[in-house]
Design an enzyme around this catalytic site. Structure first.
Site, mmCIF file in Angstrom:
data_model
loop_
_atom_site.group_PDB
_atom_site.id
_atom_site.type_symbol
_atom_site.label_atom_id
_atom_site.label_comp_id
_atom_site.label_asym_id
_atom_site.label_seq_id
_atom_site.Cartn_x
_atom_site.Cartn_y
_atom_site.Cartn_z
ATOM 1 N N ASN A 96 2.001 -10.635 -3.168
ATOM 2 C CA ASN A 96 0.822 -10.114 -3.643
ATOM 3 C C ASN A 96 0.742 -9.975 -5.443
ATOM 4 O OD1 ASN A 96 -1.877 -7.920 -3.518
ATOM 5 N ND2 ASN A 96 -0.674 -7.881 -1.899
ATOM 6 N N GLY B 206 -0.093 -17.290 -5.513
ATOM 7 C CA GLY B 206 -0.104 -17.013 -6.505
ATOM 8 C C GLY B 206 -0.012 -17.580 -7.460
ATOM 9 N N CYS C 159 0.522 -1.310 0.439
ATOM 10 C CA CYS C 159 -0.037 -0.311 0.176
ATOM 11 C C CYS C 159 1.376 1.826 0.217
ATOM 12 C CB CYS C 159 -0.865 -0.062 1.335
ATOM 13 S SG CYS C 159 -1.720 -1.110 1.254
HETATM 14 C C1 FMN Z 1 -10.182 -10.149 -6.765
HETATM 15 C C2 FMN Z 1 -8.909 -9.460 -6.214
HETATM 16 C C3 FMN Z 1 -8.840 -9.086 -4.607
HETATM 17 C C4 FMN Z 1 -7.755 -8.247 -3.637
HETATM 18 N N1 FMN Z 1 -7.749 -8.230 -2.513
HETATM 19 C C5 FMN Z 1 -6.688 -8.436 -1.871
HETATM 20 C C6 FMN Z 1 -6.991 -7.876 -0.141
HETATM 21 O O1 FMN Z 1 -7.653 -6.896 0.211
HETATM 22 N N2 FMN Z 1 -5.870 -7.640 0.826
HETATM 23 C C7 FMN Z 1 -4.309 -8.316 0.406
HETATM 24 O O2 FMN Z 1 -3.428 -8.648 0.201
HETATM 25 N N3 FMN Z 1 -4.478 -8.864 -1.649
HETATM 26 C C8 FMN Z 1 -5.802 -9.524 -2.110
HETATM 27 N N4 FMN Z 1 -5.517 -9.632 -2.872
HETATM 28 C C9 FMN Z 1 -4.299 -10.734 -3.792
HETATM 29 C C10 FMN Z 1 -4.609 -11.418 -3.228
HETATM 30 O O3 FMN Z 1 -4.746 -11.903 -1.770
HETATM 31 C C11 FMN Z 1 -3.112 -12.781 -3.841
HETATM 32 O O4 FMN Z 1 -1.987 -12.111 -3.006
HETATM 33 C C12 FMN Z 1 -3.652 -13.057 -5.360
HETATM 34 O O5 FMN Z 1 -4.206 -12.610 -6.131
HETATM 35 C C13 FMN Z 1 -2.210 -14.306 -6.089
HETATM 36 O O6 FMN Z 1 -2.654 -15.017 -5.677
HETATM 37 P P1 FMN Z 1 -3.419 -15.772 -6.863
HETATM 38 O O7 FMN Z 1 -2.614 -15.302 -7.464
HETATM 39 O O8 FMN Z 1 -3.723 -16.599 -6.804
HETATM 40 O O9 FMN Z 1 -4.776 -14.883 -7.496
HETATM 41 C C14 FMN Z 1 -6.841 -9.671 -3.948
HETATM 42 C C15 FMN Z 1 -7.118 -10.507 -5.740
HETATM 43 C C16 FMN Z 1 -7.881 -10.278 -6.020
HETATM 44 C C17 FMN Z 1 -7.722 -11.183 -7.134
#
Ligand code: FMN
Ligand code: FAD
Ligand code: FAD
Ligand code: FMN
Ligand code: FES
Ligand code: FES
Lengths: 258, 314, 314, 258
Positions: B198, B250, B137
């Site tokens: 993230n 991820g 952030c």
């Molecule tokens: C729609 C959406 C909302 C997300 N909101 C947050 C959040 O509020 N806080 C956070 O730390 N990560 C947030 N993320 C990141 C996910 O927690 C994760 O780190 C990221 O999507 C990678 O994992 P993935 O490839 O399995 O989606 C968000 C991801 C997506 C797709």
């Protein structure tokens, strides 16, 4: 209640132009869907790309069969209509709000293009009295984009418009609306956003209750990701949870159309 | 992979004071506050529910559109919309507590003070098992530089939250930038667990309209596209031997995707994007991971941690 | 998209002293030294040939395997194998010169001195139109930190090469890390063009054998998976208004992918991974880009540069 | 000369187990391919995933038709054998070195599994005299993995081995080799790397010339990316340019087998 399950492709039929009819079986969970509700579809064959499921209105149901009317606009829809019979599709549904149960009095249904899908289910679910009170204004670019006209005409009064005048009245659905609003109890509409905004304005001017079925890009389809927000007069609305069917007055049309 | 019922694999993992029944958790922002899914997903089967990020006061999201699908990935710009940490504690936490699942609460802020307020509130809240700080952030008091891009800023922030809570404190890092240096700073400042990581900053433009695909112009890339980037981040941080458990995040879609993270050095994983399209993804992935353990003849999933064979190993 | 023969679009672009007939170049390492492809590809149709990276002395590559395919991407760990800058100038350059194409020579080193030697050699070489510095290399004199991850180190390196050549000097940056700060440092030090960017560090592990998929353990991710990350990098550097042309690189497969880079602020693009699977990719992409210009009713491809419509634009 | 062109899928036939026969047409450029040479194949439908073309030995040619013998081992091969007739495939070829033209004297051909493909083309291209002098040792895990046995047996002497003894001699190809090496002029082999290393060692011990056809992950297939390097005794060898067929003595077997 929303369920997540896998269904089987029964048939994919090319209807006309870029419109296809996808029939799934093993969809008991969708049998009692209400008009306006939709389902998120994702063929298992997609694996790593496309990633997200795609939302489609429930167009017809019959036992454990459900039909979707699909217009191909990109890689997801292109791939979906190329599914073979027997392929497995992950389904989440039925999702979202429905058109209000018909009140007494004349109803004007306004469908643009593939926006016919939820309107079609409304007609299916309506009883004879409701149908007798309903008029469908159905618009398309050209005659080739019109589908199921015969079936529809047997059940409700239909006014057709085409932009090029190749069938029905030449012009837009909104050109035909005003004369029908007098004494009308309810307007229900689904189609391109710009069209719905116009429909909503005309209904508002005539002080007729109006419900629209909005679209937005979706990821989860169940109120989790907050991805499908659209501007509402009292803050953002989630199309998958607060909608897709919304009272026209709840939508901040100016912002939506930006 | 077939799962033999007669084989038993110990799927439990221990994350510095927090024991999970299995290593597969939801990822923040892709499972809401858990309670929304109680009818679709058996919450007790999850390694943990990781909540959507919370801030001290309610936060509006970004303007629409907020989602665009990239190639093998998704770009989102939700904008960390949330009802605030107090609302969560009053409305959602009591419901969550009634399920037999671990609860990890993700939080963030725009200032150090924001983070500390959240940490203190969650420290006092009954039913919160661990706190996950989202470091990706912008720090409004440092010209918008992300907390997690600068090792010393990240360290100070973690130290401040550390003072505010005695519960397990997890730091969720960015996959891009000086990842090992930031990881070390967080551990030195008292983080119990590091989460990697993230989404990756990304953008798409509609060539026809010439407009950005997202209302916020840019967003974060998640999904299969980022999996190898995240596996590499876990691997290099694991090699730095910082002495804390790592959580791999991820692009996990299958049990084997999760296994790659464990082999690279993670103790547990989180599943984000796949959970969006398949609510039960974590549970399927846990089952596939168990089948993989059986196939690999390991009796405890913990034996996979860092078990990637490097040069010279047999 | 259909290409109407009667429409003319000015496809030329000007990159600070180097005019290209069209904005689509090959990317370093995916088209060798150009000459290998002379029978398959009409070199005169390319915006420019960008060569495989060269070092002052020949360099061996990494141990096998060197290629792994990820999801919508490729991870490579070639290891910058090359026959050295002198060999290039003697063996390949004379052949390349006999074709009517622009030649951009990519180079790198392990020390500042390495870079300067290459720059001086290429400055003196007849037929080299521009020099592209690969900044994503570890500085062995700074504990292996990449030149391109640290703004001041990047700036010093560019300044040293700037003194060694009066030809156009291009700096090729990493997509991850403090991209705007590094970009600014390079421009301040005299870079004429910024290229964004290189592959993203990544890793894959074979769960069955538990071995890394690459002999070098980690590698660099290229291809469609990184496209939105690279578009975002171009966009943010363009917004920083550094006053030099940008070259967009990463995951270009179609003319529309290239158009996204131009709209984000690039003047030209390079095509890497797609060239590996389709030797003529650049030429097809150029044609698709021209068709896009016609569709968009622009008479010169330069009109697309930075023409992404942001808030409030009509 | 190497060409890059697009061909059309004529048929995909399931042969047995995980083996398929892919027939392409519009492949004039491959008509004069030499045994051991290969082509990089990439269906146009792959778009963003899989990314890379895959290398396959040229197994048979007939006019503008080319057959590939394909074993499904992962997502690329799985997808390739699911191509429909009429699909377009980008082809780069013919690429790489070929087995040496037969010298006079007995030749021992050693094929393991799908390593039969380039050996099959050698047999096709050989004249009657060469075939009369040749013996094929063809090994597989089990009887079901053996293909085209009748055709092969009509043209050369064939010794079959299966690991489980379900057909031919039980054991490995190398068990049958030694007795044939006496007076043999040349050994040509293609199959799993470990098998070829063993074949190469036996041939070396018997002082018989031996050529092997190596495999490696490839990106470009034309000596550009340096991705397919394998350890050679005098530095790395590019399988796509220096190989795939290499004198066994040029390969650093110890390193290759790590
Ligand atoms: C729609 C959406 C909302 C997300 N909101 C947050 C959040 O509020 N806080 C956070 O730390 N990560 C947030 N993320 C990141 C996910 O927690 C994760 O780190 C990221 O999507 C990678 O994992 P993935 O490839 O399995 O989606 C968000 C991801 C997506 C797709
Ligand atoms: C509640 C709801 C119900 C729906 N019901 C139906 C239905 O019954 N039948 C049907 O055919 N479609 C319906 N849609 C629209 C459908 O979901 C989209 O067309 C589909 O998701 C597009 O996916 P794609 O991968 O083919 O397009 P993409 O490849 O993702 O997009 C291709 C191009 O089309 C544009 N595009 C994408 N979606 C839309 C859209 N919805 N409208 C206009 N342009 C778009 C994109 O901006 C992009 O430029 C519905 C949408 C919602 C939200
Ligand atoms: C010169 C040459 C000629 C070839 N000729 C033929 C041929 O005629 N017929 C044929 O069927 N194959 C042939 N191959 C092998 C073929 O190219 C690979 O099997 C194919 O590329 C695998 O792609 P995939 O996407 O299906 O596997 P991937 O999904 O990329 O890999 C799946 C799994 O299989 C493993 N794997 C990948 N390739 C191989 C391999 N070659 N051997 C063993 N395991 C592997 C991977 O490590 C991975 O774990 C040849 C290879 C070369 C280099
Ligand atoms: C096999 C391979 C070799 C590469 N070699 C170099 C190199 O020598 N120097 C360099 O600056 N970039 C090199 N690159 C990076 C590319 O030039 C390009 O920046 C990157 O691949 C992203 O573009 P793409 O997604 O279009 O491939 C290489 C990339 C690949 C795939
Ligand atoms: S699509 Fe996820 S909240 Fe609506
Ligand atoms: S595959 Fe590219 S050099 Fe061999």
């Amino acid at each position: 209640m929303v369920e997540f399950f896998d269904a089987t492709v029964e048939t994919v039929e090319h209807v006309t132009g870029d419109l296809y009819l996808l029939r799934l079986r093993d969809c008991e969970a969708l049998a009692s869907s209400q008009p306006g509700q939709f389902a998120m579809l994702r063929p298992r064959s997609w694996q790593v790309d496309p990633v997200l499921a795609r939302p489609f209105s429930i167009f017809r149901t019959s036992g454990d069969r459900v039909d979707f009317l699909i217009r191909t606009v990109g890689r997801g829809t292109d791939s979906l209509v190329r599914c073979n019979a027997g392929e497995r599709i992950d389904v989440l549904g039925p999702v979202g709000t429905a058109f209000p149960s018909p009140s007494h009095g004349p109803t004007v249904l306004v469908a643009g293009g593939v926006g016919l899908a939820p309107i079609g289910l409304w007609i299916d679910r309506a009883d004879d009295g409701m149908r007798a009170d309903a008029t469908l204004i159905y618009g398309a670019r050209t005659a080739d984009d019109l589908v199921f006209l015969d079936e529809l005409s047997q059940r409700v009064a239909v006014v057709v418009t085409t932009e090029d005048g190749s069938f029905g009245r030449k012009g837009l659905v909104t050109d035909e609306m005003v004369s029908l609003l007098d004494g009308c109890a309810e307007v229900l509409t689904c189609g391109p956003t710009r069209m719905m905004a116009h429909v909503a304005r005309l209904a508002g001017e005539a002080r007729v209750s109006c419900h629209v079925s909005l679209e937005a890009r979706m990821a989860c389809g169940r109120g989790i990701c907050l991805g499908c927000a659209v501007p509402g007069v009292a803050g953002p609305l989630l199309v998958c949870r607060d909608g897709p069917v919304l009272p026209a007055g709840h939508v901040d049309w100016e912002q939506v159309l930006v | 992979m077939e799962i033999r019922a007669d084989s038993t694999v110990d799927m439990g993992v221990d994350l510095t004071g927090l024991a999970l029944a299995n290593p597969v958790m939801t990822a923040s922002g892709t499972f809401g506050y858990g309670v929304e899914s109680k009818d679709l997903v058996d919450l007790a089967e999850l390694g943990a529910v990781v909540t959507k990020g919370l801030s001290p006061v309610p936060k509006e999201g970004n303007r629409a559109p907020r989602i665009w699908e990239a190639q093998a990935g998704v770009i989102n710009s939700i904008g960390l919309e949330n009802p605030g940490v107090d609302y969560f504690c009053e409305e959602y936490l009591p419901v969550l507590r009634s399920y037999d699942t671990r609860v990890v609460v993700n939080f963030f802020g725009q200032t150090e003070q924001d983070y500390v307020v959240c940490a203190a509130t969650l420290d006092a809240a009954d039913g919160v098992d661990a706190l996950e700080m989202n470091l990706s952030c912008p720090n409004v008091q440092a010209g918008g530089l992300q907390f997690g891009q600068d090792p010393s800023m990240a360290g100070r922030l973690v130290a401040a939250c550390r003072r505010a809570t005695s519960k397990p404190l997890w730091a969720k890092l960015s996959l891009v930038g000086p990842v090992v240096e930031v990881a070390r700073a967080c551990v030195d400042a008292g983080a119990d667990v590091l989460c990697l990581g993230n989404t990756i900053p990304a953008m798409a433009i509609d060539p026809r309209t010439r407009r950005p695909r997202l209302g916020a112009l840019t967003g974060g890339l998640s999904g299969p596209a980022i999996h190898p980037v995240a596996v590499r981040a876990v691997f290099v941080v694991h090699r730095a031997e910082l002495g804390v458990p790592l959580v791999g995040i991820g692009g996990i879609r299958t049990g084997l995707d999760a296994a790659e993270f464990l082999l690279a050095g993670a103790s547990a994983v989180q599943v984000g994007t796949q959970t969006l399209v398949e609510p039960n993804a974590c549970i399927r992935i846990r089952d596939e991971l168990r089948a993989y353990c059986i196939e690999q003849k390991v009796t405890s999933v913990g034996q996979l941690r860092g078990a990637c064979r490097l040069d010279g190993d047999a």
